[in-house]
Design a protein around this motif. Structure first.
Motif, PDB file in Angstrom:
ATOM      1  N   ALA A   1      -5.623   6.138  59.134  1.00  0.00           N
ATOM      2  CA  ALA A   1      -6.779   6.504  59.947  1.00  0.00           C
ATOM      3  C   ALA A   1      -8.057   6.081  59.237  1.00  0.00           C
ATOM      4  O   ALA A   1      -8.061   5.876  58.021  1.00  0.00           O
ATOM      5  N   THR A   2      -9.099   5.967  60.017  1.00  0.00           N
ATOM      6  CA  THR A   2     -10.402   5.625  59.447  1.00  0.00           C
ATOM      7  C   THR A   2     -11.412   6.702  59.821  1.00  0.00           C
ATOM      8  O   THR A   2     -11.136   7.569  60.652  1.00  0.00           O
ATOM      9  N   ASP A   3     -12.551   6.637  59.174  1.00  0.00           N
ATOM     10  CA  ASP A   3     -13.616   7.591  59.486  1.00  0.00           C
ATOM     11  C   ASP A   3     -14.922   6.817  59.607  1.00  0.00           C
ATOM     12  O   ASP A   3     -15.011   5.663  59.171  1.00  0.00           O
TER      13      ASP A   3
ATOM     14  N   THR B   1     -11.249   4.758  55.012  1.00  0.00           N
ATOM     15  CA  THR B   1      -9.907   4.252  55.328  1.00  0.00           C
ATOM     16  C   THR B   1      -8.930   5.052  54.488  1.00  0.00           C
ATOM     17  O   THR B   1      -9.105   5.146  53.269  1.00  0.00           O
TER      18      THR B   1
END
Lengths: 388, 388
Positions: free
Chosen positions: A243-245, A378
């Motif tokens: 997942a990313t932010d 990431t």
């Protein structure tokens, strides 16, 4: 049902290496070939990680170059770059590829040089690392990564009362573990007092709260679970979350929660049909001591706010109930950026095969790797387990 | 049976852009969203291409940064770098991902800045481009890419009698096509005489044999063929081949054959169940005029040695029997490295939708893209076709 299997693992010592990125990778890759008992003809593709070779030594298009050095020229190759999560992301893509039948067996790994062998000093390397931070709001202010993680950690301290002593315990533990790891950059023991007496790098971090700049390479062979049956000592990959932010830090609602890590861990656990409680150990991205504490909460090893007290109480030590970074982590094993992610997979493989010697987690059957890149933007979380 | 579909396409003008790599990509991506009639919530992942942002402006970890600019923060993102084949390789990986069901809909594209807006001059950019050549044998000799392709082209001239006039015809044709392309960096017409009077860059190449340094971005939305049914104007991806070759040039048995391109084309044709003869046009990687001639043979549009005479005879012109680079190609459209591969896919999409206006290939139903990186060491070939 596992998603794929690791059937070979190899790495260089992490430390200082005066050879090119491709040569360095070749050492790790050939070691992985030997471990699996295969040669280049048995490999269908190369998923290659390097974060900064262009910046440090004007070396790019590294995937076919690396392939050429190990007899793999011709196969599909690609280079991944996702800051410090570079080779974990390459690994995730490789797991998808063998699971989907795109390739049978993929060589995945990374190579990086960060020490002065590149001709660059610490200040210049710090500037290069900062290329992963936000272009509009962070780079212009001079924010570099010690500062990024110091801000996250300060917020964690504010919210939960996490102390500098607790941070120091992470460093002490990881250096103690690193002493048992023959490939570690720094094995030497340290003490809480020594850590707390070090010079401040970025408040609350002192020198020993920070991982070193390292050179090194790591490589693993990933194949389908069916094909893995024909290998001697496969280890299964039961989940890989990614997942990313949002970037920059200032745009994150709760920055110290490292939200991408939580999402990635949830995905990995769901795929693996397992919970945090079932993990016998974890390798997490301790680029700074505070990062390990935040990671230990994000992956569910400890409740939010309990990461600091747990480190202090020895719960994450080799003989604790929730061992973290038996390899020594980035802190002591070292952090050759693009090689770090698959370096964690090498440690998981060794631990789950029961071959980690003095740093072996007794009876480990499930382990987790957490590799983070950039402004905690990431994260890739991998769950691996002993083959049934 | 097609492998995936392109349901949205967008790009910036190629030329000079004084905005960051992420902002530049946002322009192309939002245009692709508009084209498809979707928003960020309809996209599951970002496969992002950038070749040199670290070197040119100390900007890396670009995938989550680019995602953050367009409302995509949170989704799995990865940056690809494979020299000039960067975003074609990202595209190939995205096709695999939607075909395998890893993701439903993927945004794929690239962004690059190569003009002096980065603060770097032509000499420095040429040195940066050379990072893709061999580290051990080529970089130390001062070999840069005009030289790499000059060596390949000289060998082609030696083998087949290809002439400088034939090379010039490629430049004249591509500039004529570029004049019809509103996003082209250089539309202006030129003549064979003008090309042959230009200053020598690397024998046999004169200035007008070389593509420009450009800034720009491109993006396409890739989804499964089933999902594509719900979109207005999908175009199918029937084959994507990807092969690499040994680095350096001197290690290739027949360098001017560009072997990786032949393998990649054969894979793409086989997947598409089609032959070169069935292609109505091609976009090929004409970083230099000689590269277009070698590519036109490698993809089977002309027999080996016939690429030069065919260009001279106008066979690859817009109204020829085997049109090549209707967009103007890298030569006239421009070459923002990491944006070039998906830029070709945008052109294929427009041509196969019949929307390319003055540069439209009448009745085009099948087209091919050929994107090459480094010492002709990475090549991705894509076949697309009108949806039945």
């Amino acid at each position: 049902m596992p998603r794929a299997s690791v059937v070979g693992a190899g790495m260089t010592k992490f430390g200082v290496h005066d050879s090119t990125l491709s040569e360095l990778f070749a050492e790790a890759a050939l070691s992985a070939f030997d471990d699996a008992g295969v040669g280049p003809d048995d490999v269908d593709a190369l998923y290659f990680g390097n974060a900064m070779g262009g910046q440090t030594e004007n070396d790019t298009h590294l995937a076919p170059k690396a392939a050429s050095r190990i007899g793999l020229a011709g196969v599909p190759c690609q280079r991944f770059e996702d800051a410090c999560a570079t080779s974990a992301n390459a690994f995730k893509n490789a797991v998808h590829a063998v699971e989907a039948g795109v390739h049978d067996t993929v060589l995945v790994g990374g190579s990086e040089r960060c020490t002065p062998v590149t001709g660059l000093g610490t200040a210049e390397m710090t500037r290069i690392f900062a290329s992963a931070s936000d272009r509009h709001y962070e780079q212009p202010t001079g924010l570099t990564f010690p500062g990024v993680f110091a801000l996250l950690t300060k917020r964690h301290m504010h919210e939960y009362g996490t102390t500098e002593e607790q941070l120091a315990h992470v460093a002490v533990k990881n250096h103690a573990n690193g002493e048992h790891n023959p490939i570690a950059h720094f094995g030497k023991q340290t003490t809480v007092e020594e850590v707390l007496e070090g010079p401040v790098v970025a408040d609350p971090f002192r020198l020993m709260d920070c991982c070193p700049f390292s050179d090194g390479a790591s490589a693993v062979l990933v194949t389908s679970t069916d094909r893995a049956d024909s290998f001697d000592d496969p280890v299964d990959v039961s989940g890989v979350g990614h997942a990313t932010d949002v970037v920059p830090l200032g745009a994150k609602p709760v920055p110290h929660a490292t939200e991408a890590a939580r999402k990635a861990a949830a995905q990995a656990y769901e795929q693996a049909g397992a919970s945090a409680d079932e993990m016998d150990f974890a390798e997490v991205h301790d680029c700074f001591t505070g990062a390990e504490i935040m990671a230990s909460e994000a992956i569910g090893f400890f409740e939010d706010g309990e990461g600091g007290p747990a480190a202090e109480a020895g719960r994450s030590s080799l003989d604790g109930d929730r061992p973290i970074n038996p390899s020594g982590g980035l802190k002591a094993k070292g952090h050759p950026i693009g090689a770090t992610g698959t370096g964690q997979i090498v440690e998981l493989t060794e631990q789950l095969r029961g071959g980690a010697k003095e740093r072996q987690i007794d009876g480990a059957t499930k382990g987790l790797a957490h590799n983070l890149g950039g402004d905690a933007a990431t994260t890739v979380v991998t769950v691996m387990e002993v083959r049934e």
